[in-house]
Each structure stands twice: as C-alpha cells, then as structure tokens.
Motif scaffolding. Structure first.
Motif, PDB file in Angstrom:
ATOM      1  N   SER A  10       0.481   5.478  -1.624  1.00  0.00           N
ATOM      2  CA  SER A  10      -0.483   6.358  -2.286  1.00  0.00           C
ATOM      3  C   SER A  10      -0.274   6.251  -3.787  1.00  0.00           C
ATOM      4  O   SER A  10       0.809   6.579  -4.285  1.00  0.00           O
ATOM      5  N   ARG A  35       7.803  11.425   1.639  1.00  0.00           N
ATOM      6  CA  ARG A  35       8.266  10.365   2.543  1.00  0.00           C
ATOM      7  C   ARG A  35       9.598  10.686   3.232  1.00  0.00           C
ATOM      8  O   ARG A  35       9.948  10.052   4.228  1.00  0.00           O
ATOM      9  N   ASN A  56       1.908  13.384   5.026  1.00  0.00           N
ATOM     10  CA  ASN A  56       2.884  12.568   5.767  1.00  0.00           C
ATOM     11  C   ASN A  56       3.381  13.268   7.033  1.00  0.00           C
ATOM     12  O   ASN A  56       4.538  13.120   7.430  1.00  0.00           O
ATOM     13  N   ARG A  73       6.127  11.265  -4.133  1.00  0.00           N
ATOM     14  CA  ARG A  73       6.135  10.381  -2.961  1.00  0.00           C
ATOM     15  C   ARG A  73       7.455  10.487  -2.204  1.00  0.00           C
ATOM     16  O   ARG A  73       7.481  10.588  -0.983  1.00  0.00           O
ATOM     17  N   MET A 111      -0.756  16.378  -9.714  1.00  0.00           N
ATOM     18  CA  MET A 111      -0.269  15.293  -8.850  1.00  0.00           C
ATOM     19  C   MET A 111      -0.634  13.909  -9.369  1.00  0.00           C
ATOM     20  O   MET A 111       0.089  12.943  -9.115  1.00  0.00           O
ATOM     21  N   PRO A 168      -0.451   5.641   5.787  1.00  0.00           N
ATOM     22  CA  PRO A 168      -0.612   6.999   5.250  1.00  0.00           C
ATOM     23  C   PRO A 168      -0.983   8.001   6.335  1.00  0.00           C
ATOM     24  O   PRO A 168      -1.567   7.636   7.347  1.00  0.00           O
ATOM     25  N   SER A 169      -0.622   9.246   6.131  1.00  0.00           N
ATOM     26  CA  SER A 169      -1.140  10.354   6.957  1.00  0.00           C
ATOM     27  C   SER A 169      -1.135  11.598   6.083  1.00  0.00           C
ATOM     28  O   SER A 169      -0.367  11.677   5.120  1.00  0.00           O
ATOM     29  N   GLY A 222      -7.767  14.123   0.659  1.00  0.00           N
ATOM     30  CA  GLY A 222      -8.610  15.017   1.446  1.00  0.00           C
ATOM     31  C   GLY A 222      -8.691  16.406   0.844  1.00  0.00           C
ATOM     32  O   GLY A 222      -9.620  17.165   1.125  1.00  0.00           O
ATOM     33  N   GLY A 223      -7.695  16.739   0.001  1.00  0.00           N
ATOM     34  CA  GLY A 223      -7.652  18.116  -0.483  1.00  0.00           C
ATOM     35  C   GLY A 223      -7.557  18.275  -1.990  1.00  0.00           C
ATOM     36  O   GLY A 223      -8.290  19.073  -2.579  1.00  0.00           O
ATOM     37  N   THR A 224      -6.690  17.501  -2.628  1.00  0.00           N
ATOM     38  CA  THR A 224      -6.336  17.798  -4.018  1.00  0.00           C
ATOM     39  C   THR A 224      -7.273  17.152  -5.042  1.00  0.00           C
ATOM     40  O   THR A 224      -6.849  16.382  -5.896  1.00  0.00           O
ATOM     41  N   ARG A 261      -0.788   7.501  -7.338  1.00  0.00           N
ATOM     42  CA  ARG A 261      -1.180   8.748  -8.022  1.00  0.00           C
ATOM     43  C   ARG A 261      -1.062   8.619  -9.532  1.00  0.00           C
ATOM     44  O   ARG A 261      -1.154   9.602 -10.260  1.00  0.00           O
ATOM     45  N   ARG A 320       0.838  -1.215   0.000  1.00  0.00           N
ATOM     46  CA  ARG A 320       0.000   0.000   0.000  1.00  0.00           C
ATOM     47  C   ARG A 320       0.865   1.253   0.000  1.00  0.00           C
ATOM     48  O   ARG A 320       1.582   1.539   0.923  1.00  0.00           O
ATOM     49  N   TRP A 333      -5.563   8.094  -0.291  1.00  0.00           N
ATOM     50  CA  TRP A 333      -6.396   8.972   0.531  1.00  0.00           C
ATOM     51  C   TRP A 333      -6.288  10.365  -0.060  1.00  0.00           C
ATOM     52  O   TRP A 333      -5.168  10.889  -0.216  1.00  0.00           O
ATOM     53  N   ILE A 361      -6.328   6.044  11.314  1.00  0.00           N
ATOM     54  CA  ILE A 361      -5.497   5.243  10.392  1.00  0.00           C
ATOM     55  C   ILE A 361      -4.347   4.587  11.163  1.00  0.00           C
ATOM     56  O   ILE A 361      -4.075   3.397  11.003  1.00  0.00           O
TER      57      ILE A 361
HETATM   58  C1  FMN Z   1      -6.323  12.020   5.599  1.00  0.00           C
HETATM   59  C2  FMN Z   1      -5.373  12.052   4.421  1.00  0.00           C
HETATM   60  C3  FMN Z   1      -5.542  12.999   3.422  1.00  0.00           C
HETATM   61  C4  FMN Z   1      -4.680  12.997   2.299  1.00  0.00           C
HETATM   62  N1  FMN Z   1      -4.897  13.911   1.295  1.00  0.00           N
HETATM   63  C5  FMN Z   1      -4.116  13.870   0.192  1.00  0.00           C
HETATM   64  C6  FMN Z   1      -4.367  14.760  -0.902  1.00  0.00           C
HETATM   65  O1  FMN Z   1      -5.256  15.608  -0.857  1.00  0.00           O
HETATM   66  N2  FMN Z   1      -3.596  14.642  -2.019  1.00  0.00           N
HETATM   67  C7  FMN Z   1      -2.592  13.710  -2.112  1.00  0.00           C
HETATM   68  O2  FMN Z   1      -1.931  13.657  -3.158  1.00  0.00           O
HETATM   69  N3  FMN Z   1      -2.319  12.857  -1.087  1.00  0.00           N
HETATM   70  C8  FMN Z   1      -3.053  12.922   0.046  1.00  0.00           C
HETATM   71  N4  FMN Z   1      -2.810  12.043   1.082  1.00  0.00           N
HETATM   72  C9  FMN Z   1      -1.743  11.026   0.951  1.00  0.00           C
HETATM   73  C10 FMN Z   1      -0.498  11.379   1.797  1.00  0.00           C
HETATM   74  O3  FMN Z   1       0.226  12.423   1.181  1.00  0.00           O
HETATM   75  C11 FMN Z   1       0.364  10.117   1.935  1.00  0.00           C
HETATM   76  O4  FMN Z   1      -0.359   9.153   2.648  1.00  0.00           O
HETATM   77  C12 FMN Z   1       1.685  10.358   2.666  1.00  0.00           C
HETATM   78  O5  FMN Z   1       2.476  11.267   1.960  1.00  0.00           O
HETATM   79  C13 FMN Z   1       2.468   9.044   2.868  1.00  0.00           C
HETATM   80  O6  FMN Z   1       2.783   8.441   1.646  1.00  0.00           O
HETATM   81  P1  FMN Z   1       2.267   7.003   1.227  1.00  0.00           P
HETATM   82  O7  FMN Z   1       0.776   6.982   1.453  1.00  0.00           O
HETATM   83  O8  FMN Z   1       2.613   6.870  -0.231  1.00  0.00           O
HETATM   84  O9  FMN Z   1       2.966   5.988   2.071  1.00  0.00           O
HETATM   85  C14 FMN Z   1      -3.626  12.046   2.209  1.00  0.00           C
HETATM   86  C15 FMN Z   1      -3.477  11.104   3.230  1.00  0.00           C
HETATM   87  C16 FMN Z   1      -4.336  11.094   4.323  1.00  0.00           C
HETATM   88  C17 FMN Z   1      -4.163  10.055   5.379  1.00  0.00           C
END
Ligand code: FMN
Length: 259
Positions: free
Chosen positions: A12, A151, A189, A147, A63, A185-186, A108-110, A14, A10, A106, A220
C-alpha cells in the motif's frame, strides 16, 4: 518483473511523488478497465486531475503524503458477488499498475467522499478508490510505521488453512498460493478468509466478518492465489461466492517440477 516480484513489490503506497505518469501506462490501465467492465459488468472508472494544484482525490493527510493526479473509482453492484468481483478485478488492476512501476493503495475509508464524483447507476455503489502515482523515492518514517503496525498482525500460512490436509503435506503450488494470499492487501490487514482443502480440492471462504469489506477481501485473496498458481503453471478458475472452489483446468510442466 515476474509475477512473484510484482506481488512482493505491491505494498500500500501512502507516500506519492508528483512525477507525471506516462500516457502509455495510463492507456494500459484504461484498456484493462474497459475489458473488465465489458466482461464482468463492473463500472470501474479512472479520473485525473493533471494540471491542478491539488490531489485529484482527498486522501486523509494523517496517513498519506504527496499529491496524486490519477485515481480509479471501483464502482460495482451493491450485492456480495459484485463486491467480490470488485476485489478480484481491482487486484488485477493494482498488480498491472505495480508491474508498470506505479504505486497504489486500496482505500475504502480514509478519503474525503466529497472529493470524488464517479458515475454511479441505480443498484451500484463506490466500493473503494485506488490512488495511482509514482511512489515517493524514500518512504517517510510515518508511512513506514503505519504499514509496519498494520502488517504486524499478518498470520502464518497454516493459520489460514482448514480441512483434511496438514500444511506440510500440501503441494508446493498451494503453499505458494497461501503465501500470495498473505502478501496481498486486505482491509485493515484483517484478512477474513480461509483456504479449505478437502480431498485435494480447494475452496476459499469468509470465516469472520469484521470490516464491511469482507467480500472485497475475498475477491482479492482469490486473485492473489490465482495469480501465483498461474505463474506456477497451474491454471484454474474460481467459483464465485464464499466457499467457492478453485477449479483446476490444466497443469503444466513446471507444476510437476514443484511437487
Ligand atoms: C478493501 C480494502 C480497503 C482498504 N482501505 C484502506 C483505507 O481506507 N486506508 C488505508 O490507508 N488503507 C486501506 N487499505 C489498505 C490496507 O490497510 C492494507 O492492504 C493492509 O494493511 C496490508 O498492507 P499492504 O497492502 O501494505 O501489504 C485497504 C485495503 C483493502 C483491501
């Protein structure tokens, strides 16, 4: 894939390929969502745009690349505990999708809010959307750079530990749980949670506010910890809330072997 392979897999996603998701996989996601909604009072929904030219959800083109034909809308109550549950059960859904070979993120914004129109009852809000599809065969350079740059800031396990026990003295299953939190994820990050160990009891709390998604992130992190512990035969349940305790119900044989 075992639990640890699923958590490693897992990331993110994109960059999506346009391959169609098999119906039986979608059925599994729908069954998971139905159960979560029924048991937890959440209002998760899944939408598709199969057959359309465009993605079903407008993701920020700076993105994301490729098209997505499925997404989950994580709708739940506006209060903090609902936000935490959205995080906890949203991550269950994400790891299920990962185990089926699917890519998720995940978001939340973009994304473009006008492109989504889930059902939202009074007192609820749309917390996040989760695009779901197959990852592109090769992750493009841009998405790899996004990423890597996010990270870079991931802390070491001992940096998210508080309490009366040094990292080296923790049981192996707790060290594994800490790593699972960090692998999860957070938002941006910026992981805003600490694990607190006091007298062999474990608590998880929000220690900083930074993104508006702290309660999603707390849920999470609790799920990632639970998932790793469960795989090591340490079965417990989290109390909700910042500072909630991990209440251990039973420990199996493989737990003893990790000591
Ligand atoms: C609540 C939440 C909201 C997030 N919102 C976005 C977002 O709007 N756009 C995006 O590209 N990634 C978003 N992410 C992904 C995080 O950037 C990503 O989880 C973090 O950088 C860690 O990388 P990984 O998930 O690839 O391990 C979000 C993650 C979480 C948990």
């Amino acid at each position: 894939m075992d639990a640890f392979e699923i958590m490693k897999q897992r990331v993110s996603c994109r960059a999506f390929s346009e391959a169609e998701i098999e119906r039986e996989k979608i059925e599994k996601l729908i069954a998971c969502i139905d159960r979560i909604n029924e048991e937890q009072g959440l209002h998760f929904q899944i939408y598709t745009g199969i057959g359309k030219q465009q993605s079903v959800v407008g993701l920020n083109r700076a993105m994301f690349s490729g098209k997505v034909f499925w997404y989950a809308a994580l709708v739940g109550g506006e209060d903090e505990i609902s936000a935490e549950k959205v995080g906890y059960y949203g991550e269950e859904l994400v790891l299920l999708a990962t185990s089926l070979g699917l890519g998720t993120c995940w978001v939340g914004g973009t994304y473009d809010r006008d492109s989504v129109n889930p059902q939202i009852e009074p007192g609820e809000k749309l917390w996040d959307v989760i695009p779901i599809g197959f990852p592109a065969e090769k992750t493009p350079l841009k998405q790899r750079m996004i990423r890597n740059s996010l990270r870079k800031k991931t802390p070491a396990p001992k940096e998210i530990l508080e309490g009366d026990t040094a990292y080296d003295d923790l049981p192996e299953w707790v060290k594994t749980g800490l790593q699972a939190i960090l692998d999860g994820p957070s938002a941006v990050n910026r992981l805003p949670v600490h694990l607190v160990c006091e007298n062999h009891n474990y608590y998880m709390k929000i220690y900083k506010k930074n993104s508006g998604f702290e309660w999603n992130d707390l849920g999470i992190a609790k799920y990632q910890f639970w998932y790793a512990a469960n795989a090591l035969d340490v079965h417990g349940e989290w109390e909700w809330g910042s500072g909630g305790e991990f209440q251990i119900k039973s420990q199996g044989v493989s737990y003893l072997e990790t000591e």
